[in-house]
Design a protein around this motif. Sequence first.
Motif, short mmCIF file in Angstrom:
data_model
loop_
_atom_site.label_atom_id
_atom_site.label_comp_id
_atom_site.label_asym_id
_atom_site.label_seq_id
_atom_site.Cartn_x
_atom_site.Cartn_y
_atom_site.Cartn_z
N ARG A 181 -4.89 1.05 -5.35
CA ARG A 181 -4.85 -0.06 -4.38
C ARG A 181 -3.38 -0.44 -4.22
O ARG A 181 -2.72 -0.77 -5.21
N MET A 182 -2.91 -0.38 -2.99
CA MET A 182 -1.51 -0.68 -2.70
C MET A 182 -1.45 -1.97 -1.89
O MET A 182 -2.10 -2.07 -0.84
N TYR A 183 -0.69 -2.92 -2.38
CA TYR A 183 -0.51 -4.19 -1.70
C TYR A 183 0.93 -4.22 -1.19
O TYR A 183 1.86 -4.07 -1.99
N ILE A 184 1.10 -4.38 0.11
CA ILE A 184 2.44 -4.39 0.68
C ILE A 184 2.66 -5.71 1.43
O ILE A 184 1.72 -6.29 1.97
N HIS A 220 6.01 -1.28 6.29
CA HIS A 220 6.37 -0.42 5.15
C HIS A 220 5.29 0.61 4.82
O HIS A 220 5.47 1.41 3.90
N GLN A 221 4.20 0.62 5.59
CA GLN A 221 3.08 1.50 5.22
C GLN A 221 3.47 2.97 5.19
O GLN A 221 3.00 3.72 4.31
N THR A 271 -6.54 2.43 -1.09
CA THR A 271 -6.57 1.31 -0.16
C THR A 271 -5.16 0.74 -0.06
O THR A 271 -4.46 0.63 -1.06
N MET A 272 -4.75 0.39 1.17
CA MET A 272 -3.47 -0.27 1.36
C MET A 272 -3.73 -1.52 2.18
O MET A 272 -4.36 -1.47 3.23
#
Length: 133
Positions: A77-80, A85-86, A105-106
Amino acid sequence: MERQRASTGTEWEAQNGYSRALRAGNTIYIAGTTAVDLDGNVVAEGDPYAQTQHILDIIADALADVGANLDDVVRTRMYITDIAHQDAVGRAHGEIFADIRPAATMLQIEGLAEPELLVEIEAEAKLEDINGS
């Protein structure tokens, strides 16, 4: 169930009551990880790609501490903090996980613990038991 914990030794783990990695049986959970060094300094300020690389290095070390590696990761899980920046975050993630291809998941979030932090990543890994399942 027996638990095996891994720590990076930062003050926040003891202060906030969590482990960098927790192995419970054959499942390993990696806590949300940011691009901060052991002294609490943000690494690669302003560079989401380099922050992601640093985070994945920390995750790899935490997995090794509990007997696993990046090949065992089944979910990230990526939180930005900025959806712009994706591509940079996805590229760094893809370089590590191109052949592993975990479920991922982002999400864009409003912010992280420090404004210089652009990315936070959680991971889950699964090891085979001695019966191969």
